[in-house]
Design a protein around this motif. Structure first.
Motif, short mmCIF file in Angstrom:
data_model
loop_
_atom_site.label_atom_id
_atom_site.label_comp_id
_atom_site.label_asym_id
_atom_site.label_seq_id
_atom_site.Cartn_x
_atom_site.Cartn_y
_atom_site.Cartn_z
N ARG A 274 0.83 -1.21 0.00
CA ARG A 274 0.00 0.00 0.00
C ARG A 274 0.87 1.26 0.00
NH1 ARG A 274 -3.20 -3.06 4.03
NH2 ARG A 274 -5.20 -3.67 3.08
N ASP A 326 -10.96 -11.29 -5.49
CA ASP A 326 -11.22 -11.85 -4.16
C ASP A 326 -9.95 -12.12 -3.36
OD1 ASP A 326 -13.95 -11.81 -4.67
OD2 ASP A 326 -13.89 -13.77 -5.65
N ARG A 328 -7.24 -11.93 -0.73
CA ARG A 328 -7.31 -11.46 0.64
C ARG A 328 -8.73 -11.02 1.01
NH1 ARG A 328 -1.97 -10.90 2.67
NH2 ARG A 328 -0.74 -12.28 1.36
N GLY A 329 -9.68 -11.79 0.57
CA GLY A 329 -11.06 -11.54 0.92
C GLY A 329 -11.70 -10.38 0.21
N GLY A 330 -11.05 -9.84 -0.80
CA GLY A 330 -11.61 -8.74 -1.57
C GLY A 330 -11.34 -7.37 -0.97
N GLU A 331 -10.83 -7.34 0.26
CA GLU A 331 -10.58 -6.05 0.91
C GLU A 331 -9.51 -5.25 0.17
OE1 GLU A 331 -8.87 -4.32 5.16
OE2 GLU A 331 -9.46 -6.43 4.98
N LEU A 332 -8.47 -5.96 -0.31
CA LEU A 332 -7.38 -5.28 -0.99
C LEU A 332 -7.86 -4.65 -2.29
CD1 LEU A 332 -4.40 -4.57 -0.95
CD2 LEU A 332 -3.91 -6.77 -2.02
N SER A 334 -10.80 -3.59 -3.01
CA SER A 334 -11.61 -2.42 -2.69
C SER A 334 -10.73 -1.22 -2.36
CB SER A 334 -12.53 -2.73 -1.50
OG SER A 334 -13.42 -3.77 -1.81
N TRP A 335 -9.66 -1.46 -1.62
CA TRP A 335 -8.73 -0.37 -1.29
C TRP A 335 -8.03 0.15 -2.54
CZ3 TRP A 335 -3.49 0.36 -1.88
CH2 TRP A 335 -2.91 1.39 -1.15
#
Length: 392
Positions: A274, A326, A328-332, A334-335
């Motif tokens: 990030r 998807d 890492r659960g899709g969180e990455l 989205s970020w």
């Protein structure tokens, strides 16, 4: 520019490069330079991948061999002879990167008792860490393309040699760092200052080499866990932002490679990923596009082309996470989405950079020719960047 047109132009550039630097053709002394040749290997591999013409793969193999036998050995005008590592001729052939690889500058490095001249130092030989990492990558790529473990082993041996030689401990602060430039024998620092992105490039490259080793489950390779651990520590809380076009491009390339490693569960420091993307975006916003309006004499082609390559890496990274949302659960993902939108806004700069320097190349201006080899090769990389951008 259409892909096929870009590929055709890149192919013509690389054929000219091979002749002009003594890689192909007859009766020409090889002119090897490590940074340029690392990009060139990836370009030859990309041309082979796209055309399946064995001539390109042959040029890649030949270039690796020529680099090792030129830059992996002492200079012809040196008091020393043989491999930089000091190994016997036979052992050196088996381990050509054990002593590192010279930059390839025309002027020899300064003597131990000679004072530092910062201007002249840019023209002197020695070893650069960030050149060595580029060559490690080239060896990793040719290992993947050929399926031959030997190239990868040479890359990993080089990673260990470079880390051991360039690494230093700032005792007063208790912090590890990497010297900017070392002597050809790796025994003394020539420029002790620290490269801003060297630890990041080293970390991503070492992770990439370890990932490539999965292709060869029956082979034994050097263990890079210490290098990865220490380089990770050097990157912690580091500010990567820069006003240099080549530096921004390098960050974006590292981010592209890192994203692919994350997708393949081969890189786990998401905070660092990030940070490199955030710092690259902030650097782009601060840079702006004003430099694109300047005359050629105020610009450097290879530095701008480094940015163009990085911007294409950002596009590739966005496509990767579209394909694998998807992770890492899709969180990455989205970020990443709003940052990709911001990064892709800058992508049009890549086309403008390419078009400008293609024009300068066709005119063969003195400014273009003054850095001809590196300008040619990095333009070709920008036109056909996939093998340079891939980590898998």
């Amino acid at each position: 520019m259409e892909k096929e047109e870009s590929l055709k132009l890149a192919a013509g550039i690389m054929l000219d490069f091979a002749v002009q630097t003594g890689l192909s053709g007859e009766n020409k002394t090889p002119r090897r330079y490590l940074w340029t040749d690392a990009f060139a290997v990836c370009n030859f591999l990309e041309l082979y991948h796209r055309t399946q013409d064995e001539e390109w793969l042959g040029l890649a193999r030949q270039l690796v061999d020529q680099v090792h036998h030129t830059l992996g050995r002492n200079r012809p005008d040196s008091a020393r002879s043989g491999w930089l590592s000091g190994l016997s001729e036979e052992e050196g052939e088996r381990h050509p990167t054990r002593g590192g690889l010279r930059i390839g500058k025309k002027t020899d490095e300064r003597a131990p008792d000679e004072p530092l001249d910062e201007r002249l130092e840019w023209e002197r030989d020695g070893q650069y860490y960030h050149y060595l990492t580029k060559w490690m990558r080239a060896l990793g790529r040719i290992s993947r393309i050929t399926g031959e473990a030997g190239y990868l082993r040479w890359g990993m041996e080089l990673a260990q040699t470079a880390h051991r030689a360039f690494r230093f401990n700032a005792a007063a602060e208790g912090v590890l760092g990497l010297h900017w430039k070392m002597s050809s024998d790796l025994r003394r620092s020539l420029v002790p200052s620290v490269g801003q992105h060297d630890p990041l490039d080293g970390l991503v490259t070492c992770c990439e080499l370890v990932f490539a080793a999965r292709l060869f489950p029956d082979e034994e390779f050097p263990d890079l866990r210490r290098e990865i651990r220490e380089l990770t520590g050097m990157c912690r809380n580091r500010d990567f932002s820069t006003s240099d076009t080549l530096g921004i491009g390098s960050m974006l390339v590292d981010a592209c490679r890192t994203g692919e490693l994350i997708i393949n569960d081969a890189f786990h420091d998401l905070a660092l990923f990030r940070r490199m993307l955030n710092d690259a975006l902030l650097s782009l916003e601060d840079l702006g596009g004003g430099f694109l309006d300047q005359q050629a004499k105020y610009r450097l082609a290879f530095r701008e082309l480094g940015l163009s390559i990085g911007l294409k890496g950002a596009v590739r990274l966005a496509k990767l996470f579209e394909e694998y949302p998807d992770v890492r659960g899709g969180e990455l993902a989205s970020w990443l989405q709003p940052r990709f939108e911001a990064l892709l806004w800058f992508h049009k700069m890549a086309g403008k950079i390419e078009a400008f320097w293609i024009g300068e190349k066709r005119k063969q201006t003195e400014h273009w020719r003054s850095h001809g080899d590196i300008n040619m090769v990095m333009l070709a990389t920008s036109l056909a960047p996939e093998q340079f951008l891939k980590s898998g």
